[in-house]
Design a protein around this motif. Structure first.
Motif, PDB file in Angstrom:
ATOM      1  N   LEU A 102      -0.316   8.112   9.760  1.00 17.69           N
ATOM      2  CA  LEU A 102       0.033   6.692   9.715  1.00 17.69           C
ATOM      3  C   LEU A 102       0.497   6.273   8.328  1.00 17.69           C
ATOM      4  O   LEU A 102       1.397   5.450   8.193  1.00 17.69           O
ATOM      5  CB  LEU A 102      -1.156   5.837  10.160  1.00 17.69           C
ATOM      6  N   VAL A 103      -0.105   6.852   7.287  1.00 12.51           N
ATOM      7  CA  VAL A 103       0.307   6.537   5.915  1.00 12.51           C
ATOM      8  C   VAL A 103       1.749   6.965   5.691  1.00 12.51           C
ATOM      9  O   VAL A 103       2.533   6.253   5.065  1.00 12.51           O
ATOM     10  CB  VAL A 103      -0.631   7.212   4.887  1.00 12.51           C
ATOM     11  N   LYS A 104       2.117   8.108   6.249  1.00 15.60           N
ATOM     12  CA  LYS A 104       3.437   8.685   5.997  1.00 15.60           C
ATOM     13  C   LYS A 104       4.546   8.165   6.906  1.00 15.60           C
ATOM     14  O   LYS A 104       5.719   8.266   6.550  1.00 15.60           O
ATOM     15  CB  LYS A 104       3.360  10.203   6.139  1.00 15.60           C
ATOM     16  N   SER A 105       4.204   7.618   8.072  1.00 15.83           N
ATOM     17  CA  SER A 105       5.232   7.311   9.065  1.00 15.83           C
ATOM     18  C   SER A 105       5.197   5.852   9.523  1.00 15.83           C
ATOM     19  O   SER A 105       4.276   5.431  10.235  1.00 15.83           O
ATOM     20  CB  SER A 105       5.065   8.223  10.282  1.00 15.83           C
ATOM     21  N   GLN A 126      -4.805  -1.815   9.780  1.00 15.15           N
ATOM     22  CA  GLN A 126      -3.692  -2.383   9.021  1.00 15.15           C
ATOM     23  C   GLN A 126      -4.115  -2.700   7.586  1.00 15.15           C
ATOM     24  O   GLN A 126      -3.377  -2.410   6.641  1.00 15.15           O
ATOM     25  CB  GLN A 126      -3.164  -3.642   9.704  1.00 15.15           C
ATOM     26  N   ASP A 127      -5.297  -3.288   7.418  1.00 18.18           N
ATOM     27  CA  ASP A 127      -5.795  -3.619   6.080  1.00 18.18           C
ATOM     28  C   ASP A 127      -5.979  -2.364   5.232  1.00 18.18           C
ATOM     29  O   ASP A 127      -5.617  -2.336   4.052  1.00 18.18           O
ATOM     30  CB  ASP A 127      -7.108  -4.389   6.158  1.00 18.18           C
ATOM     31  N   GLU A 128      -6.539  -1.312   5.820  1.00 14.86           N
ATOM     32  CA  GLU A 128      -6.747  -0.072   5.080  1.00 14.86           C
ATOM     33  C   GLU A 128      -5.417   0.590   4.707  1.00 14.86           C
ATOM     34  O   GLU A 128      -5.268   1.091   3.593  1.00 14.86           O
ATOM     35  CB  GLU A 128      -7.619   0.879   5.894  1.00 14.86           C
ATOM     36  N   LEU A 129      -4.474   0.572   5.624  1.00 19.49           N
ATOM     37  CA  LEU A 129      -3.153   1.142   5.309  1.00 19.49           C
ATOM     38  C   LEU A 129      -2.469   0.339   4.217  1.00 19.49           C
ATOM     39  O   LEU A 129      -1.816   0.920   3.335  1.00 19.49           O
ATOM     40  CB  LEU A 129      -2.291   1.191   6.567  1.00 19.49           C
ATOM     41  N   ASN A 130      -2.622  -0.979   4.243  1.00 15.07           N
ATOM     42  CA  ASN A 130      -1.997  -1.824   3.230  1.00 15.07           C
ATOM     43  C   ASN A 130      -2.540  -1.550   1.826  1.00 15.07           C
ATOM     44  O   ASN A 130      -1.842  -1.777   0.841  1.00 15.07           O
ATOM     45  CB  ASN A 130      -2.174  -3.304   3.570  1.00 15.07           C
ATOM     46  N   LEU A 131      -3.762  -1.065   1.742  1.00 13.05           N
ATOM     47  CA  LEU A 131      -4.328  -0.713   0.434  1.00 13.05           C
ATOM     48  C   LEU A 131      -3.661   0.532  -0.166  1.00 13.05           C
ATOM     49  O   LEU A 131      -3.645   0.709  -1.378  1.00 13.05           O
ATOM     50  CB  LEU A 131      -5.833  -0.467   0.553  1.00 13.05           C
ATOM     51  N   ILE A 132      -3.142   1.367   0.712  1.00 13.79           N
ATOM     52  CA  ILE A 132      -2.613   2.663   0.275  1.00 13.79           C
ATOM     53  C   ILE A 132      -1.092   2.657   0.123  1.00 13.79           C
ATOM     54  O   ILE A 132      -0.556   3.290  -0.782  1.00 13.79           O
ATOM     55  CB  ILE A 132      -3.038   3.769   1.260  1.00 13.79           C
ATOM     56  N   ILE A 133      -0.410   1.941   1.005  1.00 13.85           N
ATOM     57  CA  ILE A 133       1.063   1.984   1.005  1.00 13.85           C
ATOM     58  C   ILE A 133       1.628   0.590   0.827  1.00 13.85           C
ATOM     59  O   ILE A 133       0.959  -0.403   1.057  1.00 13.85           O
ATOM     60  CB  ILE A 133       1.595   2.602   2.308  1.00 13.85           C
ATOM     61  N   ASP A 134       2.862   0.532   0.425  1.00 16.36           N
ATOM     62  CA  ASP A 134       3.587  -0.736   0.327  1.00 16.36           C
ATOM     63  C   ASP A 134       4.256  -1.029   1.641  1.00 16.36           C
ATOM     64  O   ASP A 134       5.166  -0.325   2.069  1.00 16.36           O
ATOM     65  CB  ASP A 134       4.659  -0.686  -0.767  1.00 16.36           C
ATOM     66  N   ILE A 135       3.763  -2.059   2.305  1.00  9.39           N
ATOM     67  CA  ILE A 135       4.366  -2.468   3.576  1.00  9.39           C
ATOM     68  C   ILE A 135       5.009  -3.826   3.365  1.00  9.39           C
ATOM     69  O   ILE A 135       4.489  -4.675   2.738  1.00  9.39           O
ATOM     70  CB  ILE A 135       3.323  -2.542   4.708  1.00  9.39           C
TER      71      ILE A 135
END
Length: 59
Positions: free
Chosen positions: A9-12, A50-59
């Motif tokens: 999910l982080v990568k795609s 979504q919150d956790e992914l937002n911490l790692i990647i720029d969305i």
């Protein structure tokens, strides 16, 4: 093999969108069938991911 892993999910962005669409579908179906607790649980899960992914990647 699990389709949705945190690493994938982080990568795609495509997989993130697919997971969001699937979550929206689950929430909608649960609401339509009267399973409000399940709809709330899925909505909370979707937001948490979504919150956790937002911490790692720029969305």
């Amino acid at each position: 093999m699990t389709k949705f892993t945190f690493e994938k999910l982080v990568k795609s962005e495509k997989l993130r969108n697919e997971l969001a669409n699937h979550s929206d579908w689950l929430i909608r179906i649960a609401k339509e069938k009267g399973f409000i607790d399940a709809a709330i649980a899925h909505a909370k899960g979707k937001k948490r991911v979504q919150d956790e992914l937002n911490l790692i990647i720029d969305i």
